[in-house]
Design an enzyme around this catalytic site. Structure first.
Site, PDB file in Angstrom:
ATOM      1  N   LEU C  72      47.984 -27.612   7.444  1.00 37.88           N
ATOM      2  CA  LEU C  72      47.049 -27.751   6.333  1.00 37.88           C
ATOM      3  C   LEU C  72      46.557 -26.434   5.750  1.00 37.88           C
ATOM      4  O   LEU C  72      45.382 -26.290   5.397  1.00 37.88           O
ATOM      5  CB  LEU C  72      45.851 -28.604   6.770  1.00 37.88           C
ATOM      6  CG  LEU C  72      45.994 -30.107   6.581  1.00 37.88           C
ATOM      7  CD1 LEU C  72      46.091 -30.466   5.106  1.00 37.88           C
ATOM      8  CD2 LEU C  72      47.133 -30.718   7.344  1.00 37.88           C
ATOM      9  N   CYS C 129      43.812 -35.699  10.979  1.00 41.07           N
ATOM     10  CA  CYS C 129      43.210 -34.633  11.781  1.00 41.07           C
ATOM     11  C   CYS C 129      42.982 -35.116  13.208  1.00 41.07           C
ATOM     12  O   CYS C 129      42.429 -36.182  13.424  1.00 41.07           O
ATOM     13  CB  CYS C 129      41.871 -34.218  11.181  1.00 41.07           C
ATOM     14  SG  CYS C 129      40.998 -32.999  12.184  1.00 41.07           S
TER      15      CYS C 129
HETATM   16  C1  LIG Z   1      55.898 -29.542   4.371  1.00 36.11           C
HETATM   17  C2  LIG Z   1      55.078 -30.799   4.299  1.00 36.11           C
HETATM   18  C3  LIG Z   1      53.702 -30.732   4.143  1.00 36.11           C
HETATM   19  C4  LIG Z   1      52.911 -31.870   4.099  1.00 36.11           C
HETATM   20  N1  LIG Z   1      51.584 -31.778   3.915  1.00 36.11           N
HETATM   21  C5  LIG Z   1      50.819 -32.901   3.787  1.00 36.11           C
HETATM   22  C6  LIG Z   1      49.436 -32.830   3.496  1.00 36.11           C
HETATM   23  O1  LIG Z   1      48.887 -31.751   3.309  1.00 36.11           O
HETATM   24  N2  LIG Z   1      48.714 -33.989   3.404  1.00 36.11           N
HETATM   25  C7  LIG Z   1      49.307 -35.211   3.559  1.00 36.11           C
HETATM   26  O2  LIG Z   1      48.640 -36.241   3.467  1.00 36.11           O
HETATM   27  N3  LIG Z   1      50.650 -35.317   3.808  1.00 36.11           N
HETATM   28  C8  LIG Z   1      51.399 -34.192   3.927  1.00 36.11           C
HETATM   29  N4  LIG Z   1      52.763 -34.302   4.157  1.00 36.11           N
HETATM   30  C9  LIG Z   1      53.375 -35.635   4.280  1.00 36.11           C
HETATM   31  C10 LIG Z   1      54.007 -36.083   2.954  1.00 36.11           C
HETATM   32  O3  LIG Z   1      53.070 -36.163   1.947  1.00 36.11           O
HETATM   33  C11 LIG Z   1      54.734 -37.431   3.133  1.00 36.11           C
HETATM   34  O4  LIG Z   1      53.798 -38.403   3.521  1.00 36.11           O
HETATM   35  C12 LIG Z   1      55.845 -37.379   4.153  1.00 36.11           C
HETATM   36  O5  LIG Z   1      56.532 -36.168   4.062  1.00 36.11           O
HETATM   37  C13 LIG Z   1      56.839 -38.536   4.025  1.00 36.11           C
HETATM   38  O6  LIG Z   1      57.503 -38.524   2.786  1.00 36.11           O
HETATM   39  P1  LIG Z   1      58.974 -37.854   2.565  1.00 36.11           P
HETATM   40  O7  LIG Z   1      59.849 -38.412   3.638  1.00 36.11           O
HETATM   41  O8  LIG Z   1      59.388 -38.245   1.194  1.00 36.11           O
HETATM   42  O9  LIG Z   1      58.790 -36.387   2.708  1.00 36.11           O
HETATM   43  C14 LIG Z   1      53.539 -33.147   4.205  1.00 36.11           C
HETATM   44  C15 LIG Z   1      54.929 -33.222   4.360  1.00 36.11           C
HETATM   45  C16 LIG Z   1      55.701 -32.078   4.392  1.00 36.11           C
HETATM   46  C17 LIG Z   1      57.190 -32.207   4.548  1.00 36.11           C
END
Ligand SMILES: Cc1cc2nc3c(=O)[nH]c(=O)nc-3n(C[C@H](O)[C@H](O)[C@H](O)COP(=O)(O)O)c2cc1C
Ligand SMILES: Cc1cc2nc3c(=O)[nH]c(=O)nc-3n(C[C@H](O)[C@H](O)[C@H](O)COP(=O)(O)OP(=O)(O)OC[C@H]3O[C@@H](n4cnc5c(N)ncnc54)[C@H](O)[C@@H]3O)c2cc1C
Ligand SMILES: Cc1cc2nc3c(=O)[nH]c(=O)nc-3n(C[C@H](O)[C@H](O)[C@H](O)COP(=O)(O)OP(=O)(O)OC[C@H]3O[C@@H](n4cnc5c(N)ncnc54)[C@H](O)[C@@H]3O)c2cc1C
Ligand SMILES: Cc1cc2nc3c(=O)[nH]c(=O)nc-3n(C[C@H](O)[C@H](O)[C@H](O)COP(=O)(O)O)c2cc1C
Ligand code: FES
Ligand code: FES
Lengths: 286, 303, 303, 286
Positions: C72, C129
């Site tokens: 984060l 968290c």
């Molecule tokens: C590098 C990275 C950072 C992420 N940071 C956050 C975040 O700050 N807050 C959050 O709710 N989800 C965060 N996620 C989760 C994504 O928003 C998403 O829920 C998750 O990657 C699944 O979707 P995808 O398979 O299309 O990536 C993050 C994912 C990645 C890969």
């Protein structure tokens, strides 16, 4: 031979019997990948897998599982393909691009490596003296290449090919003797309306191989086509074998992902107990 | 190099087992390798009575993995003991029976059938049956049920080591493992499949007739490694690592996070000689890494 | 064809959002497409104070996916409001702020900062968290905590729709969704990442300094679809589908199982114009399938 | 130019400023993939990406993100590579096979399609009148190809290349003018014992570009190499830029997976705030 084969496949086998079947898994290179009909199908030739004496240890109707090395981890399963022929050109398969896997196989080039295991499953019965009708739906033509080439009395064979794509996409050379003798019939289904005419054609030929003629009908193609053939054969009292095209993961009877319902209502692996079944051994909704 | 491992009452000539449901009854693989070369294999989940399983389609390929909803089709305990086990090379390799039942009593009865069988090296308990009495959630999700099922199996298992196979579909896999330990488990295995789903936008149908199924293959390896690491770090029981193993590196990764042995599953479908080759590949990789034995690297993750 | 969707107080010109943490603050993508073409985007998780995040390495590639343990890292609410938001085309596209905090009070304070901001279309609550007071398990694993956090945000959110983003690392995601609903959530989004791990056998080190991280990408799509299907089938709240979307087919699969909109995440890394192309691709696919609107297929899975 | 560039990259940019940078993402075909030194490295030539007038809109030290279409879904991320040169042969990259991705890139053939975005990140400063020492560790040589070719006063350049693989694996033609003038030094590190000698060589050359000479040191190579260079430069009072090789997912500042620690102890994206940093702007342990 047919009955014997079924016995071996269905009976409890000892390890040495299994070994005698000469199943192998091996890496092979692509020799040639020839587009047919502008890429609607491909004639894929591979190095000879060396399945024992004269390559005669495979039987038409059997299949191989093929997985290009280039698939890495993304596509988990190999894909099943009927053995079309094994000759000086190597192992021949006919591939119809129909999804993620076959689309990529269409892109393979000479020298590319695939992993392959086989020959797998059951085969079409050969009854030399019986009038035998071969019914192919599209790429279901493939196993009949080897079947026709090996048949001891080809004069007893008749082939009907139903196709939706251009006829140029099919390897018809191997069937030249049949064509020359007027025993190769092709039907181009362009619209849904053509379907009735095609079914009528099937019905006519099946009638010639029904109870009276003590004939034999062998069919390979998509599920709906096979179900129609079965219905027509039942009506005509024709003995009939069909080759199922169920989705497969392992091809060797282990995953239980490919099962068909047999006449006793049991789920049997279509990769080892099939792909070729007598329709009488299958449930109504197989 | 000596690849043998010994843990929880089980001694294996090498750490390579095959995972239940991905290796049939073993016999299917004899044309492609010598079963006696494996550390052992776990047969398809076996229930008291034969089962025909779920309707078709039962399998779907997904990115770097697959879904299955076979529904525990199997020949039943009796046919297994009569027709399969006698033909397996159980003197030379460990034959592990995977038990499937839907109540603690049934599990106990099933265990009783195998307790006296010389050819059975260990029992693996599959706690993934949806428990109808408890509102349909799987046994595997409830620590109390896991403990009860494990105790029922252990009571009837004679001197066979009892392996409890854990589901990753839980908030706290360590709690599940602890419950199995409390129930008397000798060994844990993890992971079973992740619950997943696939859909065909053109037909608008789920790709499995059962709608949901179990996800396996390389896609789930990160989850498997995490679960095994959590279990091995928190509990004194030996763990068998499962999930997405497709190479010798993958297998040793599980050993590094704490596994005593591994099970290869979906990779057996990608090529039927996979498990046999894995034995050789692990030996070669261990030699390359200069390991004298697997004990030298087990749990040796540098964090 | 009209791709617009309207649900839970949010109206989007098309169903394509981008997922938090995978689209920076939006500005990073302006060379590769027009932000105003998107239904909207969710910015990187924002906390009250700036955070530097976890030590390196923080990312690892896995089969058909990736792990991240960014921890984060973000500029904090104040800098976001001062330096980022004013530069975003929020009149033309929905800017959703993803909130990250470690207590219900903190979440409430954070929501209060954005409640009056014209440029913010909605608030998305990230409940991942690890809750130190409750023994380190994430908020997202405990329905009671989810309800409390949601209520705290909702109380201070003014008229902004509140989206609660659910974790798949739970035994029962419907219970988590119901808790969010009870807390007053307007919309659910699912899934966040699966907890996973990767290891390097040669260095014997975890590939993430944090040891465990979040798995995302096509590998997890089957899990995401299953979760969204479960939520949409069981609860009356609209759901935004997330997890492994890499094509228009994937997006419509989520709509078929019941999603009102989708978020594309990891795919933005495979090519930075991904989300922009996805809008066009969905329009083309919907036309090919003969859909008049997305309402015509939402939840239309034939089971 | 250097200072100006840093200003643009670091300052808050308006949308139009960004657009003026001519970053694009595009599909390109492989023109040639030539193994160097028996395949220890590859000279990969791609179609010209058309980055604006005379291709001069990229600056040496910048990089591209490249992802072959054939990776499908299996390998999620593109990989970062320094732009070596853009000339009549197209966009040139030098690739060292070092893992799953680069191994597959080594297997690409002419006609294969890749997806590519760039030019990305910061670049090496050019100070025409300053004695400038280029320090390359292995494939870290790549960005100096374009740097040397564009430098208005190449007589002020000196290049040291440290390598563990055969020298034949490096594209040295572009450095012929330097070699001819005795200002190209190569050092083959075969064993760990050679390391001290290499460091001594670096130290000697860095001393010539230290405080007294008001020289400039630019370095590109693996992390340990860069840390050594930094230490030696600090000791010699040499101004120094290093190009970091952190693992990257997006290449555009969005994922925060590639961060380096700056002098203020803050984590900054090495893809947008770097890859080229003044060492004085980085923390001791960057
Ligand atoms: C590098 C990275 C950072 C992420 N940071 C956050 C975040 O700050 N807050 C959050 O709710 N989800 C965060 N996620 C989760 C994504 O928003 C998403 O829920 C998750 O990657 C699944 O979707 P995808 O398979 O299309 O990536 C993050 C994912 C990645 C890969
Ligand atoms: C015994 C037998 C013999 C055969 N002989 C021949 C022959 O001679 N010639 C021939 O051409 N064919 C033959 N077939 C048919 C051939 O095997 C199939 O056409 C082939 O397996 C289809 O594979 P595919 O990957 O191209 O298709 P797909 O059906 O697209 O892919 C297979 C799997 O991938 C999944 N999937 C599809 N898209 C996605 C996606 N976007 N994301 C995730 N998962 C997805 C599907 O759910 C499916 O499980 C035979 C079949 C059998 C059983
Ligand atoms: C700005 C910059 C410029 C560069 N310029 C150049 C250049 O000009 N030339 C050049 O050759 N290089 C260059 N590099 C380095 C190059 O980018 C790396 O060598 C390349 O990215 C390595 O990718 P790989 O897939 O081959 O290696 P890997 O490190 O093997 O793969 C990358 C990821 O895959 C994971 N992984 C590895 N194995 C597995 C497995 N079995 N299962 C699951 N996950 C696994 C790793 O955890 C890692 O996250 C540059 C780098 C940067 C940052
Ligand atoms: C087709 C199939 C059938 C399975 N059947 C069983 C089973 O009967 N009992 C069981 O405990 N696990 C079963 N599993 C789960 C596997 O044993 C294993 O735990 C899981 O697939 C993860 O390992 P993998 O990723 O290596 O496949 C099955 C898996 C597959 C793919
Ligand atoms: S394909 Fe696996 S059992 Fe038939
Ligand atoms: S690579 Fe994504 S922020 Fe640098």
């Amino acid at each position: 031979m047919g009955a014997g084969v079924r016995l071996i496949v269905r009976g409890a086998k000892t390890l040495s019997e299994r070994t005698m079947e000469h199943k192998t898994c091996t890496s092979l290179r692509i020799v040639e990948n020839r587009p047919l009909g502008g890429g609607a199908q491909y004639l894929l030739s591979l190095e000879n897998p060396g399945w024992g004496a004269g390559g005669k240890t495979w039987r038409p109707g059997q299949f191989v599982m093929l997985r290009p090395v280039s698939w890495g981890l993304e596509l988990t399963w190999a894909r099943p393909f009927s053995i079309a022929q094994v000759d000086e050109g190597g192992l021949r398969l006919v591939i119809r691009p129909a999804g993620r896997g076959t689309d990529r196989i269409a892109g393979l080039a000479p020298g590319d490596e695939v992993f392959l295991w086989g020959p797998l499953g059951t085969s079409f019965v050969t009854e030399p003296e019986t009038p035998t009708l071969l019914l192919a739906g599209g790429v279901g033509l493939a196993p009949f290449w080897g079947y026709a080439a090996r048949h001891p009395a080809p004069a007893n064979l008749r082939l009907v090919l139903g196709h939706t794509i251009d006829l140029a996409a099919f390897p018809l050379d191997p069937f030249a003797p049949l064509a020359g003798a007027g025993r190769l019939h092709t039907f181009h289904q362009r619209t849904m309306a053509d379907l009735d005419a095609f079914i009528a054609l099937l019905e006519r030929h099946i009638a010639d191989h029904g109870r009276a003629a003590n004939g034999l009908v062998l069919a390979c193609g998509p599920g709906p086509f096979l179900r129609t053939v079965r219905r027509l054969c039942d009506a005509a009292g024709a003995r009939c074998q069909v080759s199922l095209e169920n989705r497969m993961a392992c091809g060797i009877g282990a995953c239980l992902g490919c099962v068909a319902r047999d006449a006793a209502g049991r789920n049997v692996q279509s990769c080892t107990r099939g792909p070729v079944f007598w329709t009488r051994d299958l449930a109504e909704e197989f | 190099m000596d690849l043998s491992v010994s843990f929880g009452g089980l001694t294996l000539k090498n750490p390579v087992l095959t995972a239940s449901g991905t290796f049939g009854y073993g016999l299917e693989f004899t044309p492609y390798g010598d079963l006696a070369r494996l550390g052992g294999f776990v047969v398809k989940g076996i229930s008291l009575l034969p089962r025909e399983g779920n309707p078709m389609p039962r399998i779907a390929e997904t990115p770097c993995g697959m879904l299955n909803a076979i529904g525990l089709q199997n020949v039943g305990a009796e046919v297994f003991l009569r027709d399969k086990l006698p033909r397996l090379p159980w003197r030379e390799t460990a034959v592990v029976v995977n038990l499937y039942a839907c109540s603690a009593e049934e599990f106990g009865d099933l265990a009783g059938l195998f307790a006296g069988e010389e050819g059975v090296a260990a029992l693996e308990v599959n706690v993934s049956c949806p428990n109808v009495r408890e509102g349909g959630a799987a046994f595997g999700a409830d620590p109390a049920q896991i403990a009860a099922v494990t105790a029922a199996v252990k009571r009837r298992a004679g001197d066979k080591p009892v392996i409890v196979k854990l589901s990753p579909n839980v908030t706290d896999i360590v709690a599940a493992g602890r419950a199995a330990m409390d129930g008397g488990a000798d060994i844990l295995s993890a992971i079973n499949t992740l619950t997943g789903m696939a859909v065909d936008v053109r037909t608008r149908r789920p790709r499995l007739a059962n709608v949901v199924g179990g996800l396996s293959g390389p896609a789930v390896k990160p989850v498997g490694l995490r679960c095994v690491w959590q279990l091995a770090s928190a509990l004194p029981l030996p763990v068998i690592g499962i999930g997405g193993i497709a190479s010798a590196e993958d297998a040793l990764e599980y050993v590094l996070v704490g596994a005593h042995a591994v099970q290869a599953g979906t990779a057996n479908f990608s090529r039927p000689d996979f498990a046999f080759r894995l034995v050789d590949d692990i030996a070669a990789l261990a030699a390359e890494l200069g390991l004298d034995s697997l004990d030298a690297c087990r749990g040796g993750l540098r964090t």
